[in-house]
Design a protein around this motif. Structure first.
Motif, PDB file in Angstrom:
ATOM      1  N   THR A 212     -63.967  67.703 -26.561  1.00 39.28           N
ATOM      2  CA  THR A 212     -64.903  68.159 -27.237  1.00 39.28           C
ATOM      3  C   THR A 212     -64.955  69.535 -26.418  1.00 39.28           C
ATOM      4  N   GLY A 213     -65.131  69.271 -25.091  1.00 36.94           N
ATOM      5  CA  GLY A 213     -65.745  70.418 -24.080  1.00 36.94           C
ATOM      6  C   GLY A 213     -65.022  71.502 -24.180  1.00 36.94           C
ATOM      7  N   VAL A 214     -63.394  70.821 -23.576  1.00 36.94           N
ATOM      8  CA  VAL A 214     -62.787  72.131 -23.237  1.00 36.94           C
ATOM      9  C   VAL A 214     -62.411  73.158 -24.038  1.00 36.94           C
TER      10      VAL A 214
ATOM     11  N   ARG B   9     -75.307  55.032 -29.863  1.00 40.25           N
ATOM     12  CA  ARG B   9     -76.072  55.589 -31.045  1.00 40.25           C
ATOM     13  C   ARG B   9     -77.064  55.839 -29.335  1.00 40.25           C
ATOM     14  N   GLU B  10     -77.312  54.964 -28.969  1.00 43.72           N
ATOM     15  CA  GLU B  10     -78.345  54.913 -27.531  1.00 43.72           C
ATOM     16  C   GLU B  10     -78.751  56.493 -26.344  1.00 43.72           C
ATOM     17  N   ARG B  11     -76.929  56.980 -26.242  1.00 41.66           N
ATOM     18  CA  ARG B  11     -77.039  58.047 -25.211  1.00 41.66           C
ATOM     19  C   ARG B  11     -76.093  59.315 -26.408  1.00 41.66           C
ATOM     20  N   ARG B  12     -75.894  59.658 -28.147  1.00 39.86           N
ATOM     21  CA  ARG B  12     -76.194  60.643 -28.380  1.00 39.86           C
ATOM     22  C   ARG B  12     -76.394  61.091 -27.573  1.00 39.86           C
ATOM     23  N   GLY B  13     -77.860  61.760 -27.972  1.00 43.56           N
ATOM     24  CA  GLY B  13     -78.608  62.959 -27.821  1.00 43.56           C
ATOM     25  C   GLY B  13     -77.592  63.813 -26.123  1.00 43.56           C
ATOM     26  N   LEU B  14     -77.767  62.597 -25.564  1.00 41.43           N
ATOM     27  CA  LEU B  14     -76.991  63.308 -23.715  1.00 41.43           C
ATOM     28  C   LEU B  14     -75.416  63.478 -24.208  1.00 41.43           C
ATOM     29  N   PHE B  15     -74.965  62.604 -25.125  1.00 42.53           N
ATOM     30  CA  PHE B  15     -73.117  63.060 -24.828  1.00 42.53           C
ATOM     31  C   PHE B  15     -73.343  64.398 -26.275  1.00 42.53           C
ATOM     32  N   ALA B  16     -73.902  65.142 -26.382  1.00 47.23           N
ATOM     33  CA  ALA B  16     -73.607  66.390 -27.267  1.00 47.23           C
ATOM     34  C   ALA B  16     -74.726  67.633 -26.881  1.00 47.23           C
ATOM     35  N   SER B  17     -75.044  67.017 -25.473  1.00 45.39           N
ATOM     36  CA  SER B  17     -75.767  68.384 -24.573  1.00 45.39           C
ATOM     37  C   SER B  17     -74.604  68.721 -23.859  1.00 45.39           C
ATOM     38  N   VAL B  18     -73.103  68.006 -24.351  1.00 47.02           N
ATOM     39  CA  VAL B  18     -71.973  68.572 -23.923  1.00 47.02           C
ATOM     40  C   VAL B  18     -71.529  69.917 -24.901  1.00 47.02           C
ATOM     41  N   ILE B  19     -71.981  70.013 -25.865  1.00 49.25           N
ATOM     42  CA  ILE B  19     -71.648  71.120 -26.649  1.00 49.25           C
ATOM     43  C   ILE B  19     -72.334  72.393 -26.140  1.00 49.25           C
TER      44      ILE B  19
END
Length: 429
Positions: free
Chosen positions: A19-21, A147-157
């Protein structure tokens, strides 16, 4: 006795890289247009009036924003009916095609108005692609994240997106340093678009190996097993208009402030406050580097304290400090400008960081890509895409500040009355 082998879950690294690349390439493609417009405007439009050619080129830039909602329609339907992965793959392919078309486009001197028409067509393709990339990537990432780290993962966008923006700016500086003005005007401006096309193919190769979202697969299997007739996705999205209006109300102030402080502040600092191009660019560069650093922190915080508190703290803080930061910039030094940008983007990251997770948690699986994407694209086109024009029309940074503050406060009020969604099970939505 029959045993079934559960499909291994896609690794976090593959999800984040895939997703990031692709997202970084999309942002790179989107922003190099504005960075190099001064060079190719006289190549693809009538060069007898350079100022008119540049204005026409920037008008085409706005066309890309207009195309974004239509991209959300098209790619949203693909994402919610065929799959998240096909939508992601087609979006980055379209972006690469748009960049390639600009890179090889003949000049106005060779084919006349057709050169201008090809530029408009290429920009429409990029607008469609960008309108589809954001909701597709955000939905895919949110559905794959724990689900417990969804916000952290989302920051990749926004980390990857900001990195793509900085890649474009860095390439601009590098080409200007090694090429003469004539070389830049004749062929140098084509280089970033050619690079964008190649990077898009690399991102396409990476995304083709990614797995479909398990949340989407379960939803599709459940629907087919029960022979549930799926409602037309656009009808469902329209019926869910209250949620859509909340997306617009939440996004308007965020996108206006983000475009002013992160994207266009280097120009605003020169035209409104008298900073030199070098000072303005350096401050904007440092501000965006700071944004990359704070995004994961805010994403992590939203997983701990909740989405609502993070958004309210960030956007309310931005509204309160908006005018003080403008006053600091006015007549200040480069470091005061840098500090003001860092303060504002650092606060806006309170929402930007986990926005993909928050939006995903607001919609059911059957309309998560299109439901968020359509309303989000409308907000971006209506408010973010017009921020520069409204600023120019108002003609005063402080007066414009009241416009931005008003939109930020509307967002805060909207979020205040929304339920908390942190850690929500997306299969139940």
């Amino acid at each position: 006795m029959t045993t079934t082998t559960e499909r291994p879950r896609q690794s976090a690294a593959r999800t984040l890289i895939g997703t990031g690349v692709g997202n970084a390439v999309e942002w790179f493609d989107w922003n190099v247009y504005a960075t190099f417009a001064v060079y190719f405007s006289v190549q693809l439009f009538n060069h007898e009036n350079p100022q008119s050619a540049f204005l026409q080129t920037m008008a085409v830039f706005a066309v890309g924003f207009v195309a974004r909602p239509f991209g959300s329609f098209v790619f949203g339907w693909i994402g919610d009916r065929i799959g998240r992965r096909p939508s992601l793959t087609l979006a980055v392919l379209a972006a690469s095609a748009g960049s390639l078309l600009i890179a090889i486009c003949p000049t106005y001197d060779r084919i006349g108005w057709i050169a201008s028409a090809l530029l408009v067509f290429a920009r429409l393709i990029q607008g469609l692609a960008h309108g589809g990339e954001m909701p597709s990537a955000q939905t895919y990432l949110a559905e794959h994240a724990p689900r417990e780290r969804r916000g952290l993962f989302a920051s990749v966008i926004y980390v990857s997106g900001t990195f793509g923006l900085l890649m474009g700016l860095g390439l601009g500086l590098g080409l200007q340093a090694v090429l003469t003005e004539d070389e830049m005007a004749s062929w140098g401006w084509r280089v970033p678009f050619a690079i964008g096309a190649v990077l898009g193919l690399i991102a396409l190769w990476i995304r083709r190996s990614m797995e479909e979202s398990e949340v989407f697969e379960e939803h599709r299997t459940h629907t087919q097993a029960l022979q549930i007739k799926q409602e037309n996705v656009f009808v469902a999205v329209l019926k869910n208009w209250p949620t859509g209006l909340r997306v617009i109300a939440m996004t308007a102030g965020l996108t206006v402030s983000y475009y002013i402080w992160s994207v266009t502040m280097s120009s605003v600092a020169q035209t409104s406050f008298g900073y030199s191009p070098g000072e303005a660019f350096e401050a904007a560069l440092l501000g965006n580097l700071f944004l990359i650093l704070v995004l994961p922190v805010w994403g992590w915080a939203s997983d701990k304290i909740g989405r609502r508190p993070a958004i309210i703290i960030g956007l309310l803080g931005s509204a309160v400090l908006y005018l003080p930061m403008i006053n600091l910039v006015d007549g200040g030094t480069m470091w005061q400008l840098t500090f003001a940008i860092c303060v504002q983007v650092g606060l806006l990251a309170g929402f930007l960081s986990h926005a993909p997770a928050t939006y995903a948690e607001m919609f059911p699986t059957g309309q998560r890509t299109s439901g968020f994407g359509i309303y989000y694209a409308i907000a971006i086109a209506a408010f973010g895409g017009t921020a520069g024009y409204v600023f120019t029309w108002i003609g005063d940074a402080r007066t414009f500040g009241f416009y931005a503050i008003g939109l930020l406060l509307i967002a805060v009020a909207t979020v205040f009355f929304m339920p908390e969604t942190k850690g929500k099970d997306l299969t139940e939505a």
